[in-house]
Scaffold this motif. Structure first.
Motif, mmCIF file in Angstrom:
data_model
loop_
_atom_site.group_PDB
_atom_site.id
_atom_site.type_symbol
_atom_site.label_atom_id
_atom_site.label_comp_id
_atom_site.label_asym_id
_atom_site.label_seq_id
_atom_site.Cartn_x
_atom_site.Cartn_y
_atom_site.Cartn_z
ATOM 1 N N PRO A 120 0.656 -1.157 0.568
ATOM 2 C CA PRO A 120 0.093 0.522 0.223
ATOM 3 C C PRO A 120 0.870 1.116 0.069
ATOM 4 N N GLU A 121 2.184 0.894 0.853
ATOM 5 C CA GLU A 121 2.476 2.461 0.755
ATOM 6 C C GLU A 121 3.403 3.165 -0.589
ATOM 7 N N MET A 122 3.642 1.946 -1.842
ATOM 8 C CA MET A 122 4.085 2.125 -2.766
ATOM 9 C C MET A 122 3.023 2.566 -3.606
ATOM 10 N N ARG A 123 1.264 2.371 -3.822
ATOM 11 C CA ARG A 123 0.644 2.208 -4.319
ATOM 12 C C ARG A 123 0.256 4.044 -3.696
ATOM 13 N N SER A 124 0.706 4.587 -2.710
ATOM 14 C CA SER A 124 0.317 5.719 -1.723
ATOM 15 C C SER A 124 1.331 7.135 -2.405
ATOM 16 N N ILE A 125 2.193 6.154 -2.019
ATOM 17 C CA ILE A 125 3.312 7.270 -2.787
ATOM 18 C C ILE A 125 3.891 7.099 -4.272
ATOM 19 N N THR A 126 3.417 6.723 -4.731
ATOM 20 C CA THR A 126 3.136 6.380 -6.153
ATOM 21 C C THR A 126 1.940 7.250 -6.860
ATOM 22 N N CYS A 127 0.863 8.052 -5.775
ATOM 23 C CA CYS A 127 -0.202 8.755 -6.214
ATOM 24 C C CYS A 127 0.516 9.995 -5.652
ATOM 25 N N TRP A 128 0.754 9.888 -5.135
ATOM 26 C CA TRP A 128 1.530 11.001 -4.654
ATOM 27 C C TRP A 128 2.517 12.085 -5.831
ATOM 28 N N VAL A 129 3.444 11.196 -6.117
ATOM 29 C CA VAL A 129 4.617 11.545 -6.812
ATOM 30 C C VAL A 129 3.942 11.994 -8.993
ATOM 31 N N LEU A 130 2.205 11.358 -8.796
ATOM 32 C CA LEU A 130 1.691 11.757 -9.518
ATOM 33 C C LEU A 130 1.004 12.744 -9.885
ATOM 34 N N SER A 131 0.971 13.205 -8.375
ATOM 35 C CA SER A 131 -0.221 14.803 -8.361
ATOM 36 C C SER A 131 1.732 15.348 -8.333
ATOM 37 N N ARG A 132 2.786 15.385 -7.854
ATOM 38 C CA ARG A 132 4.013 16.350 -8.326
ATOM 39 C C ARG A 132 4.221 16.915 -9.384
ATOM 40 N N HIS A 184 -7.559 0.281 0.631
ATOM 41 C CA HIS A 184 -6.007 0.464 2.237
ATOM 42 C C HIS A 184 -6.062 2.864 2.013
ATOM 43 N N VAL A 185 -6.500 3.171 3.506
ATOM 44 C CA VAL A 185 -6.692 4.433 3.542
ATOM 45 C C VAL A 185 -6.266 5.800 3.180
ATOM 46 N N LYS A 186 -4.774 5.383 3.600
ATOM 47 C CA LYS A 186 -3.593 5.492 2.994
ATOM 48 C C LYS A 186 -3.284 5.498 1.705
ATOM 49 N N VAL A 187 -3.762 4.829 0.860
ATOM 50 C CA VAL A 187 -3.996 5.083 -0.494
ATOM 51 C C VAL A 187 -5.352 6.254 -1.533
ATOM 52 N N GLN A 188 -5.760 5.693 -0.272
ATOM 53 C CA GLN A 188 -7.544 6.776 -0.773
ATOM 54 C C GLN A 188 -7.299 7.980 -0.537
ATOM 55 N N VAL A 189 -6.434 8.401 0.086
ATOM 56 C CA VAL A 189 -5.755 9.524 0.966
ATOM 57 C C VAL A 189 -5.443 10.839 -0.433
ATOM 58 N N ALA A 190 -4.028 9.945 -0.508
ATOM 59 C CA ALA A 190 -3.112 9.933 -1.882
ATOM 60 C C ALA A 190 -4.002 9.688 -3.119
ATOM 61 N N ALA A 191 -4.377 9.565 -3.374
ATOM 62 C CA ALA A 191 -5.458 9.300 -4.609
ATOM 63 C C ALA A 191 -6.403 10.552 -4.612
ATOM 64 N N CYS A 192 -6.892 11.035 -3.376
ATOM 65 C CA CYS A 192 -7.458 12.771 -3.864
ATOM 66 C C CYS A 192 -6.950 13.252 -3.726
ATOM 67 N N SER A 193 -6.129 13.422 -2.781
ATOM 68 C CA SER A 193 -5.236 14.684 -3.041
ATOM 69 C C SER A 193 -4.525 15.074 -4.615
ATOM 70 N N ALA A 194 -4.376 13.811 -5.243
ATOM 71 C CA ALA A 194 -3.107 13.681 -6.142
ATOM 72 C C ALA A 194 -4.575 14.111 -7.576
ATOM 73 N N LEU A 195 -6.027 13.802 -7.139
ATOM 74 C CA LEU A 195 -6.842 13.965 -7.858
ATOM 75 C C LEU A 195 -7.496 16.042 -7.755
ATOM 76 N N CYS A 196 -7.496 16.251 -6.443
ATOM 77 C CA CYS A 196 -6.841 17.750 -6.688
ATOM 78 C C CYS A 196 -6.369 18.677 -7.209
ATOM 79 N N ILE A 197 -5.431 18.175 -6.891
ATOM 80 C CA ILE A 197 -4.286 18.674 -7.873
ATOM 81 C C ILE A 197 -4.360 19.124 -8.941
ATOM 82 N N LEU A 198 -4.460 17.137 -9.321
ATOM 83 C CA LEU A 198 -4.942 17.759 -11.139
ATOM 84 C C LEU A 198 -5.527 18.587 -11.626
#
Length: 334
Positions: free
Chosen positions: A202-214, A264-278
């Protein structure tokens, strides 16, 4: 406080010690070493001198991005507790911006404060990432990437998922200062990042969402510059073919929306955050190029709102707060 010039005779010895201290077994010592290098960046004359230490400092910083199993377990328990509602969350929207807020206020509240409020403690991993981000902003992208990319490549080739995850985190930490220079690597990196979204960790999926947001702004610029509706941005040298640029943007939207429904909650949060930034970057980039108040995501409104409506039925407290944030972003930009 002694002037930096007074330390000049001892500077090589101090820097040598602080380079080694980055790898110290004590997390407190390593954090102090990171802060030392960050502090030097505030002095123009010193910055010119420490360029010679980049070949060792940059790889050492990436090494300290490794997530330990103990920290990973702690973060998972914290996420579950927050999302269950057992712990009262006192957080403000991370991404939604009121259209009436002044520009100066927006610059002073760029979302980092929200991230800090979601974190219970400061760690070596966070300090190392912040220091790497500062180095990317302070030095020539070529100087930083020349020493960062080989280490990141080593991380990607590791059989240890946590080491590979640290390499992905490093990509995100470098994005602020090296965004344009990473364009040439994007066609090769993007499939790798998309593949990581299906990783078992899950940590890999989460951090990947964050990187895509960057990299969302760069992806939005590529799409917009390959669109017939707008003039290419003079600040970007886009060399990706038009069709590939459009597919890159649409695939980014698809995979981020897909990860909103991760178990996983961590990934949900990272995905929502990334979509907001997109959403925000799509609106900003289109406006800069066309002077029209519109958004290149407008054609996908039904998809976005359907995903949000579906997510509300499954999300806990923490993730639901980001959905509310996302609705606000959409209302302001579509």
């Amino acid at each position: 406080c002694l002037h930096v010039a007074l330390l000049e005779p001892y500077f090589p010895s101090i820097c040598e010690f602080m380079t080694i201290a980055l790898l110290d077994g004590s997390e407190e010592v390593a954090i102090e070493a990171c802060e030392y290098w960050s502090a030097l960046l505030h002095h123009v004359d010193v910055k010119k001198v420490i360029v010679q230490y980049l070949p060792r400092v940059v790889p050492n910083l990436i090494t300290r991005l490794y997530l330990t199993p103990t920290q990973m377990e702690h973060d998972r328990l914290e996420d579950e507790e927050q999302n269950s509602g057992k712990r009262q969350l006192q957080i403000k929207p991370i991404h939604h911006r009121n259209s009436n807020v002044g520009k100066d206020d927006e610059k002073g509240n760029n979302g980092d404060d929200g991230d800090n409020e979601l974190s219970s403690s400061w760690t070596l991993r966070k300090q190392a990432a912040l220091t790497l981000d500062s180095f990317a902003l302070s030095f020539s992208p070529n100087d930083v990437l020349a020493h960062a990319l080989p280490k990141i490549q080593d991380c990607f080739q590791s059989s240890d998922s946590l080491i590979k995850e640290a390499g992905v985190l490093a990509l995100g930490a470098l994005s602020n200062g090296c965004l344009d220079d990473m364009l040439v690597y994007l066609p090769q990196l993007f499939p790798f990042l998309v593949g990581n979204l299906d990783d078992s960790l899950p940590e890999m999926r989460s951090i990947t969402c964050w990187v895509l947001s960057r990299y969302c702004r760069l992806i939005a610029v590529i799409y917009n510059n390959n669109s017939s509706e707008a003039q290419p941005s003079s600040s970007q040298s886009v060399s990706i073919p038009a069709e590939q640029g459009v597919q890159l943007y649409l695939k980014t939207l698809e995979v981020i929306v897909g990860r909103m429904f991760d178990p996983h909650v961590k990934v949900q949060v990272a995905a929502c955050s990334a979509l907001c930034i997109l959403i925000d970057n799509s609106f900003t980039v289109y406006n800069e190029a066309t002077s029209e108040e519109s958004n290149i995501l407008s054609a996908h409104t039904v998809t976005l709102f359907s995903a949000i409506a579906h997510a509300f039925d499954h999300y806990g407290v923490k993730s639901s707060l980001l959905l509310v944030d996302m609705i606000g972003n959409l209302a302001d930009t579509l």
